[in-house]
Write a protein that holds these residues in place. Structure first.
Motif, PDB file in Angstrom:
ATOM      1  N   LEU A   1      10.236   7.720  -3.567  1.00 30.75           N
ATOM      2  CA  LEU A   1       9.751   6.369  -3.935  1.00 30.75           C
ATOM      3  C   LEU A   1       8.938   5.556  -2.817  1.00 30.75           C
ATOM      4  O   LEU A   1       7.751   5.072  -2.993  1.00 30.75           O
ATOM      5  CB  LEU A   1      10.921   5.308  -4.517  1.00 30.75           C
ATOM      6  N   ARG A   2       9.529   5.772  -1.492  1.00 28.71           N
ATOM      7  CA  ARG A   2       8.750   5.133  -0.678  1.00 28.71           C
ATOM      8  C   ARG A   2       7.443   5.698  -0.277  1.00 28.71           C
ATOM      9  O   ARG A   2       6.288   5.442  -0.111  1.00 28.71           O
ATOM     10  CB  ARG A   2       9.641   5.314   0.803  1.00 28.71           C
ATOM     11  N   ARG A   3       7.312   7.262  -0.402  1.00 31.77           N
ATOM     12  CA  ARG A   3       6.302   7.815  -0.210  1.00 31.77           C
ATOM     13  C   ARG A   3       5.119   7.657  -1.379  1.00 31.77           C
ATOM     14  O   ARG A   3       4.015   7.219  -1.055  1.00 31.77           O
ATOM     15  CB  ARG A   3       6.307   9.356  -0.211  1.00 31.77           C
ATOM     16  N   ALA A   4       5.626   7.485  -2.387  1.00 31.23           N
ATOM     17  CA  ALA A   4       4.818   6.964  -3.640  1.00 31.23           C
ATOM     18  C   ALA A   4       4.060   5.604  -3.486  1.00 31.23           C
ATOM     19  O   ALA A   4       2.886   5.281  -3.878  1.00 31.23           O
ATOM     20  CB  ALA A   4       5.312   7.133  -5.057  1.00 31.23           C
ATOM     21  N   ALA A   5       4.975   4.729  -2.855  1.00 33.27           N
ATOM     22  CA  ALA A   5       4.471   3.401  -2.749  1.00 33.27           C
ATOM     23  C   ALA A   5       3.274   2.987  -1.858  1.00 33.27           C
ATOM     24  O   ALA A   5       2.538   2.205  -1.859  1.00 33.27           O
ATOM     25  CB  ALA A   5       5.675   2.546  -2.161  1.00 33.27           C
ATOM     26  N   LEU A   6       2.968   4.187  -0.864  1.00 29.38           N
ATOM     27  CA  LEU A   6       2.123   4.300   0.108  1.00 29.38           C
ATOM     28  C   LEU A   6       0.423   3.963  -0.678  1.00 29.38           C
ATOM     29  O   LEU A   6      -0.236   3.591   0.049  1.00 29.38           O
ATOM     30  CB  LEU A   6       1.802   5.243   0.967  1.00 29.38           C
ATOM     31  N   ALA A   7       0.584   4.721  -1.696  1.00 28.45           N
ATOM     32  CA  ALA A   7      -0.838   4.769  -2.570  1.00 28.45           C
ATOM     33  C   ALA A   7      -1.234   3.522  -2.971  1.00 28.45           C
ATOM     34  O   ALA A   7      -2.274   3.162  -3.149  1.00 28.45           O
ATOM     35  CB  ALA A   7      -0.619   5.904  -3.624  1.00 28.45           C
ATOM     36  N   GLY A   8      -0.183   2.459  -3.048  1.00 25.39           N
ATOM     37  CA  GLY A   8      -0.257   1.187  -3.293  1.00 25.39           C
ATOM     38  C   GLY A   8      -0.681   0.083  -2.401  1.00 25.39           C
ATOM     39  O   GLY A   8      -0.815  -1.131  -3.020  1.00 25.39           O
ATOM     40  N   VAL A   9      -0.838   0.504  -1.186  1.00 25.08           N
ATOM     41  CA  VAL A   9      -1.094  -0.435  -0.305  1.00 25.08           C
ATOM     42  C   VAL A   9      -2.177  -0.066   0.823  1.00 25.08           C
ATOM     43  O   VAL A   9      -2.536   1.256   0.713  1.00 25.08           O
ATOM     44  CB  VAL A   9       0.356  -0.537   0.867  1.00 25.08           C
ATOM     45  N   ALA A  10      -2.783  -1.063   1.588  1.00 23.16           N
ATOM     46  CA  ALA A  10      -3.619  -0.465   2.590  1.00 23.16           C
ATOM     47  C   ALA A  10      -3.622  -1.293   3.805  1.00 23.16           C
ATOM     48  O   ALA A  10      -2.809  -2.068   4.106  1.00 23.16           O
ATOM     49  CB  ALA A  10      -5.160  -1.125   1.708  1.00 23.16           C
ATOM     50  N   PRO A  11      -4.268  -0.776   4.890  1.00 27.68           N
ATOM     51  CA  PRO A  11      -4.014  -1.279   6.246  1.00 27.68           C
ATOM     52  C   PRO A  11      -4.712  -2.801   5.916  1.00 27.68           C
ATOM     53  O   PRO A  11      -5.320  -3.106   5.325  1.00 27.68           O
ATOM     54  CB  PRO A  11      -5.134  -0.657   6.990  1.00 27.68           C
ATOM     55  N   ASN A  12      -3.964  -3.656   6.959  1.00 24.54           N
ATOM     56  CA  ASN A  12      -4.253  -5.086   7.148  1.00 24.54           C
ATOM     57  C   ASN A  12      -5.307  -5.318   8.270  1.00 24.54           C
ATOM     58  O   ASN A  12      -5.629  -4.406   9.138  1.00 24.54           O
ATOM     59  CB  ASN A  12      -3.360  -5.947   6.787  1.00 24.54           C
ATOM     60  N   ASP A  13      -5.757  -6.619   8.586  1.00 20.91           N
ATOM     61  CA  ASP A  13      -6.417  -6.878   9.586  1.00 20.91           C
ATOM     62  C   ASP A  13      -5.743  -6.677  10.925  1.00 20.91           C
ATOM     63  O   ASP A  13      -6.528  -6.256  12.119  1.00 20.91           O
ATOM     64  CB  ASP A  13      -6.842  -8.227   9.419  1.00 20.91           C
ATOM     65  N   ALA A  14      -4.256  -6.412  11.054  1.00 21.14           N
ATOM     66  CA  ALA A  14      -3.756  -6.251  12.166  1.00 21.14           C
ATOM     67  C   ALA A  14      -3.936  -4.732  12.637  1.00 21.14           C
ATOM     68  O   ALA A  14      -4.213  -4.268  13.692  1.00 21.14           O
ATOM     69  CB  ALA A  14      -2.353  -6.690  12.134  1.00 21.14           C
ATOM     70  N   HIS A  15      -3.802  -3.915  11.526  1.00 23.79           N
ATOM     71  CA  HIS A  15      -4.037  -2.432  11.892  1.00 23.79           C
ATOM     72  C   HIS A  15      -5.595  -2.235  12.152  1.00 23.79           C
ATOM     73  O   HIS A  15      -5.867  -1.471  13.314  1.00 23.79           O
ATOM     74  CB  HIS A  15      -3.837  -1.666  10.471  1.00 23.79           C
ATOM     75  N   ALA A  16      -6.381  -2.973  11.478  1.00 26.89           N
ATOM     76  CA  ALA A  16      -7.810  -2.721  11.805  1.00 26.89           C
ATOM     77  C   ALA A  16      -8.012  -3.169  13.181  1.00 26.89           C
ATOM     78  O   ALA A  16      -8.962  -2.472  13.926  1.00 26.89           O
ATOM     79  CB  ALA A  16      -8.704  -3.340  10.936  1.00 26.89           C
TER      80      ALA A  16
ATOM     81  N   ALA B   1      23.825  15.111   3.088  1.00 24.57           N
ATOM     82  CA  ALA B   1      24.839  16.124   3.131  1.00 24.57           C
ATOM     83  C   ALA B   1      25.751  15.801   1.904  1.00 24.57           C
ATOM     84  O   ALA B   1      25.948  16.754   0.860  1.00 24.57           O
ATOM     85  CB  ALA B   1      25.891  16.482   4.173  1.00 24.57           C
ATOM     86  N   ARG B   2      25.817  14.420   1.815  1.00 31.27           N
ATOM     87  CA  ARG B   2      26.720  14.135   0.385  1.00 31.27           C
ATOM     88  C   ARG B   2      26.147  14.013  -0.959  1.00 31.27           C
ATOM     89  O   ARG B   2      26.438  14.326  -2.019  1.00 31.27           O
ATOM     90  CB  ARG B   2      27.352  12.728   0.838  1.00 31.27           C
ATOM     91  N   ASP B   3      24.827  13.258  -0.986  1.00 26.68           N
ATOM     92  CA  ASP B   3      24.025  13.000  -2.044  1.00 26.68           C
ATOM     93  C   ASP B   3      22.448  13.364  -1.729  1.00 26.68           C
ATOM     94  O   ASP B   3      21.916  12.508  -1.632  1.00 26.68           O
ATOM     95  CB  ASP B   3      24.064  11.769  -2.569  1.00 26.68           C
ATOM     96  N   PRO B   4      22.174  14.585  -1.527  1.00 26.84           N
ATOM     97  CA  PRO B   4      20.733  14.752  -1.264  1.00 26.84           C
ATOM     98  C   PRO B   4      19.713  14.326  -2.294  1.00 26.84           C
ATOM     99  O   PRO B   4      18.721  13.928  -2.080  1.00 26.84           O
ATOM    100  CB  PRO B   4      20.576  16.429  -1.197  1.00 26.84           C
ATOM    101  N   ALA B   5      20.265  14.329  -3.690  1.00 24.76           N
ATOM    102  CA  ALA B   5      19.297  13.895  -4.583  1.00 24.76           C
ATOM    103  C   ALA B   5      19.161  12.355  -4.638  1.00 24.76           C
ATOM    104  O   ALA B   5      17.987  12.006  -4.680  1.00 24.76           O
ATOM    105  CB  ALA B   5      19.888  14.136  -6.095  1.00 24.76           C
ATOM    106  N   LEU B   6      19.947  11.466  -4.128  1.00 26.20           N
ATOM    107  CA  LEU B   6      19.728  10.191  -3.849  1.00 26.20           C
ATOM    108  C   LEU B   6      18.914  10.039  -2.663  1.00 26.20           C
ATOM    109  O   LEU B   6      17.594   9.171  -2.625  1.00 26.20           O
ATOM    110  CB  LEU B   6      21.057   9.459  -3.621  1.00 26.20           C
ATOM    111  N   VAL B   7      19.012  10.505  -1.754  1.00 27.49           N
ATOM    112  CA  VAL B   7      18.302  10.691  -0.348  1.00 27.49           C
ATOM    113  C   VAL B   7      16.869  10.903  -0.657  1.00 27.49           C
ATOM    114  O   VAL B   7      16.083  10.111  -0.329  1.00 27.49           O
ATOM    115  CB  VAL B   7      18.721  11.303   0.697  1.00 27.49           C
ATOM    116  N   HIS B   8      16.720  11.952  -1.446  1.00 30.14           N
ATOM    117  CA  HIS B   8      15.156  12.675  -1.552  1.00 30.14           C
ATOM    118  C   HIS B   8      14.369  11.353  -2.583  1.00 30.14           C
ATOM    119  O   HIS B   8      13.296  11.289  -2.335  1.00 30.14           O
ATOM    120  CB  HIS B   8      15.294  14.186  -2.147  1.00 30.14           C
TER     121      HIS B   8
END
Length: 233
Positions: free
Chosen positions: A58-73, A46-53
């Motif tokens: 950034l967290r959503r974009a970071a997913l593209a640079g990682v992959a499941p590891n042996d534990a997930h598999a 409510a106070r700073d929607p731009a910061l939260v979004h």
């Protein structure tokens, strides 16, 4: 004990850390440079929607640079072979379980690749940035937000989780701090219903004493080792 029929697995940030995603706490952790109150509370939105979004973009974009590891598999392999009830309850908001092949996954804290309408409750898959004021395709309200359970909000599907814990023969906690409730209380709930309990963690968690057994080491090592034991003839 006899081979369990019903299995509930809780996963936390520790299972994704070896994929390159920052863990929730500690030096270099996800919240470094941001107070939790600035990015993960209803008041912050409510106070700073731009910061939260922007933070979640950034967290959503970071997913593209990682992959499941042996534990997930390994967990995906266990799920495919498991004949009884099976549920992964994850505190993580990434999609690494799904990308590894897991299908019976419940995200109790929401998902980065999802948006939520704060007006009507509609949820939809979301890729890319999510700007403040984006209109909901269901009701038209300009109140789409990250589909993340903020501090002070109720985690998703608690009734379903508690029902699964009540039926479980074995409860396993992987990569969790044991300090964030209600998930930190699942071991005691499962134990009270009669389940055996096992912790797989890099180091003893805040709740290690509540488990029947603990194994400590990197998730990419201890989880595949445990899965191999579970699937051994």
């Amino acid at each position: 004990m006899a081979q369990p029929r019903s299995l509930v697995i809780l996963t936390g940030a520790g299972i994704s850390a070896e994929s390159g995603l920052a863990t929730f706490r500690g030096p270099g952790g996800l919240w470094e440079g941001h107070r939790v109150e600035d990015v993960c509370t209803p008041g912050a939105l409510a106070r700073d929607p731009a910061l939260v979004h922007r933070f979640y973009d950034l967290r959503r974009a970071a997913l593209a640079g990682v992959a499941p590891n042996d534990a997930h598999a390994a967990l995906a392999r266990l799920e495919r072979a498991w004949a009884g009830d099976f549920l992964i309850v994850t505190q993580n908001v990434d999609d690494l379980h799904e990308r590894a092949g897991s299908r019976r996954v419940l995200h109790m804290h929401g998902e980065l690749l999802s948006a939520l309408c704060a007006a009507c409750g509609h949820r939809l898959t979301w890729q890319g940035s999510l700007a403040p004021g984006t209109a909901c395709p269901s009701c038209g309200s300009p109140r789409l937000r990250p589909d993340i359970v903020f501090f002070g909000e109720m985690p998703y599907a608690m009734e379903r989780i508690e029902a699964a814990l009540s039926r479980a023969d074995l409860f396993v906690s992987i990569g969790t701090s044991g300090a964030v409730y209600p998930a930190a209380g699942f071991v005691r709930m499962a134990g009270a219903f009669g389940a055996a309990t096992l912790e797989l963690n890099l180091e003893p968690s805040a709740g290690s004493d509540w488990f029947d057994a603990c194994r400590h080491g990197p998730a990419s090592v201890v989880v595949p080792d445990w899965v191999n034991e579970m699937l051994a003839p």
